[in-house]
Write a protein that holds these residues in place. Structure first.
Motif, PDB file in Angstrom:
ATOM      1  N   ASP A  64      27.369  46.226  43.210  1.00  0.00           N
ATOM      2  CA  ASP A  64      27.644  44.908  42.633  1.00  0.00           C
ATOM      3  C   ASP A  64      29.122  44.767  42.286  1.00  0.00           C
ATOM      4  O   ASP A  64      29.749  43.736  42.539  1.00  0.00           O
ATOM      5  CB  ASP A  64      26.823  44.694  41.351  1.00  0.00           C
ATOM      6  N   LEU A  65      29.688  45.820  41.687  1.00  0.00           N
ATOM      7  CA  LEU A  65      31.099  45.760  41.303  1.00  0.00           C
ATOM      8  C   LEU A  65      31.998  45.655  42.538  1.00  0.00           C
ATOM      9  O   LEU A  65      32.968  44.906  42.545  1.00  0.00           O
ATOM     10  CB  LEU A  65      31.461  46.993  40.477  1.00  0.00           C
TER      11      LEU A  65
ATOM     12  N   LEU B 260      31.196  44.377  45.450  1.00  0.00           N
ATOM     13  CA  LEU B 260      31.004  43.064  46.056  1.00  0.00           C
ATOM     14  C   LEU B 260      31.785  41.986  45.307  1.00  0.00           C
ATOM     15  O   LEU B 260      32.499  41.190  45.905  1.00  0.00           O
ATOM     16  CB  LEU B 260      29.516  42.716  46.061  1.00  0.00           C
ATOM     17  N   PHE B 261      31.624  41.990  43.995  1.00  0.00           N
ATOM     18  CA  PHE B 261      32.304  40.998  43.165  1.00  0.00           C
ATOM     19  C   PHE B 261      33.807  41.085  43.359  1.00  0.00           C
ATOM     20  O   PHE B 261      34.510  40.084  43.450  1.00  0.00           O
ATOM     21  CB  PHE B 261      31.930  41.253  41.709  1.00  0.00           C
TER      22      PHE B 261
ATOM     23  N   TYR C 157      35.658  39.701  46.540  1.00  0.00           N
ATOM     24  CA  TYR C 157      36.041  38.297  46.379  1.00  0.00           C
ATOM     25  C   TYR C 157      37.325  38.184  45.570  1.00  0.00           C
ATOM     26  O   TYR C 157      38.248  37.456  45.916  1.00  0.00           O
ATOM     27  CB  TYR C 157      34.907  37.566  45.665  1.00  0.00           C
TER      28      TYR C 157
END
Lengths: 356, 356
Positions: free
Chosen positions: B140-141, B143-144, B147
């Motif tokens: 998650d980290l 992926l975020f 961006y």
């Protein structure tokens, strides 16, 4: 503003956020359709996962925004929808971590996929794998697009960058808190009350209260002092909310809370109440009950009596009340306009009401 | 440009990307430290997970950028690093989906956490849960922040929005492809060759070839035609690459490929070769071997012989060659400058060389 007015306003703000999400999911499903029927279906499940919530976090964004004089409620709805997608991503992945196939008694994404596959004759373990896989993917899409929606709000620089910094803070803190919570569930030793408060703050209060409020304030062009104070308010009311939530997770009424009051006991969930109880003589008996997978209803009652008798419940209530009152005091600070106080006072009052 | 020059350039571009990632992780670890030792450790594991790679996707970004006259290699390195983080996020979550604790023979994030816990006396199943949980969070980290890094590149609007659209396309397609791949692994029926090519395109080619090239082109201010052509080139060379990769997954030399040549056979991985073989009489025997969990080395040799005899290997090689040649033809189009051809020809040649 009367309580009815508050409900109406809250309802119309939630409706604006719903409209943003509806548009987003409609576009996404259309875009997904050529890439596979299952992919379109996954987006549909993700949409369903975001529906029916109270839109609490978006309402925090919009309450801060409106309370600070903001009038472009469309932009605020986008920012609010962004936090709602972040929330969705976190709970979807939380269920992956916990291998949960239901949430609040209803199949979640993993559960829906699993049940669908089982109905078609697929073996349960294979169906569960597919469900978990779909949930990992769905959570990724929600997370990525939480960021996207801030961009799609039409907000210009440098405000956009500040909003993204706040969303970043929400993600960063949630990950830290989730990791601590995972560690708690594995560590045989009982954490300190302070550690649990820290975890609750990082895992939930930051993304549910602090950062939505700050985002709304930034959007309204508020001063740094105001943004900071709202973060402090959010932290304190968020911690209070979590402590109360955990008390109700043992003592609440299931119809009111929507959660069972035996689940946390059976899981041995590390809460402020449990951590306090561990430091009292009652733990000699309680330690056999807390975390007992097949805890009976009678044993649960015994645990509740002990938690009251040893002062754990009162301790948690007092701690929550203390945080909530500190939060209220923030709203009394001179740079907080009356309109903002009007918006946020009910939030603090609602939390206080849940404390016995 | 000589092959040595190409290596040097590739090496220095990779080093620039490494520098961006090093800075990013250094800041993140510092930021994480006050939120828990384990959280800082998680960031360290994530960093280690991004190290040692060939930086293929960032090099695609920078090759397109430089080949189209771009000179701000710092900005290109940021955009490249963004794709590297996306890649990290996808493989970390891929391992969660497959419940893999090693990748290329080395413990991944789940594996590192699990092994660490087991060393400290934690039961294996609990340690595995912790490992998988950490990997969900770490992915998650990554992926975020994939961006985020586009934003941190300093690129202004409207180029920033176009780059984010391309990154969005990468994420959207990867999710669709991953879901199809999960379905393949569960569906007892054999998919068509076309379906496998579609899956390979969505799952890998889009984020590994198409979108990095397009991002580099957009950053260089290229025309829409050029961006589109690079996407086409990327799709075709990416598909060729994947087909060849799967052939080598059965016929390759392990020292060269770094992967076992029995894993895919035992897993029954749905590849172009296998799908073709399924339509031949050889399948009467092959279907007992493909997907046999305890396939022996002798049986693997038998499977390889059958895959050659029934024409499956030649079919896959021909298909890959066809895609690679179509990709090369794109580079010959009039609006593709010689400098871009020089950058990308070696990429296509490398793929073609891997085809027998």
């Amino acid at each position: 503003m009367s309580r009815n007015d508050h409900s109406t306003v809250a309802g119309s703000r939630a409706a604006m956020v719903d409209a943003v999400l509806e548009r987003f999911f409609s576009l996404s499903k259309k875009r997904a359709a050529p890439l596979g029927a299952h992919y379109e279906h996954l987006w549909g499940l993700l949409e369903r996962n975001t529906q029916g919530g109270k839109r609490f976090r978006p309402r925090m964004v919009m309450a801060a925004y409106a309370g600070l004089g903001g009038t472009d409620m469309d932009a605020a709805a986008y920012v609010g929808a962004s936090f709602e997608l972040l929330h969705t991503a976190l709970i979807v992945h939380d269920d992956v971590i916990d291998r949960d196939f239901v949430r609040r008694g209803i199949p979640n994404i993993s559960g829906a996929y699993r049940d669908h596959a089982v109905d078609r004759g697929v073996a349960v373990d294979i169906a569960e794998h597919r469900g978990v896989s779909a949930a990992v993917i769905a959570g990724d899409l929600a997370l990525f697009n939480a960021y996207r929606l801030i961009d799609r709000s039409g907000v210009g620089s440098p405000m956009r960058e500040r909003l993204l910094d706040v969303l970043d803070e929400a993600m960063f803190a949630s990950a830290a808190g989730e990791l601590i919570d995972v560690d708690f569930s594995i560590d045989p030793d009982m954490p300190l009350v302070d550690d649990i408060v820290t975890m609750e703050r990082l895992k939930t209060a930051v993304y549910s209260f602090e950062t939505p409020l700050q985002a709304g304030a930034i959007l309204a062009g508020a001063s740094e002092d105001t943004v900071r104070t709202l973060g402090d308010f959010g932290r304190e009311i968020g911690i209070a909310y979590q402590i109360v939530d955990d008390v109700l997770g043992v003592f609440g009424e299931e119809e009111a809370t929507g959660k069972t009051t035996i689940g946390d006991l059976r899981e041995g969930k590390r809460t402020v109440m449990i951590a306090f109880a561990c430091s009292t003589p009652a733990w000699a008996r309680l330690c056999d009950l807390i975390g007992k997978v097949d805890l009976s209803l009678d044993e649960a009652d015994e645990a509740r009596s002990l938690l009251i008798a040893c002062g754990a419940r009162a301790f948690a209530d007092d701690l929550a009340r203390g945080y909530a009152n500190r939060a209220l005091a923030r709203l009394a600070e001179p740079h907080i306009p009356a309109s903002l106080r009007d918006e946020l006072h009910p939030v603090a009052e609602t939390v206080l009401k849940r404390v016995r």
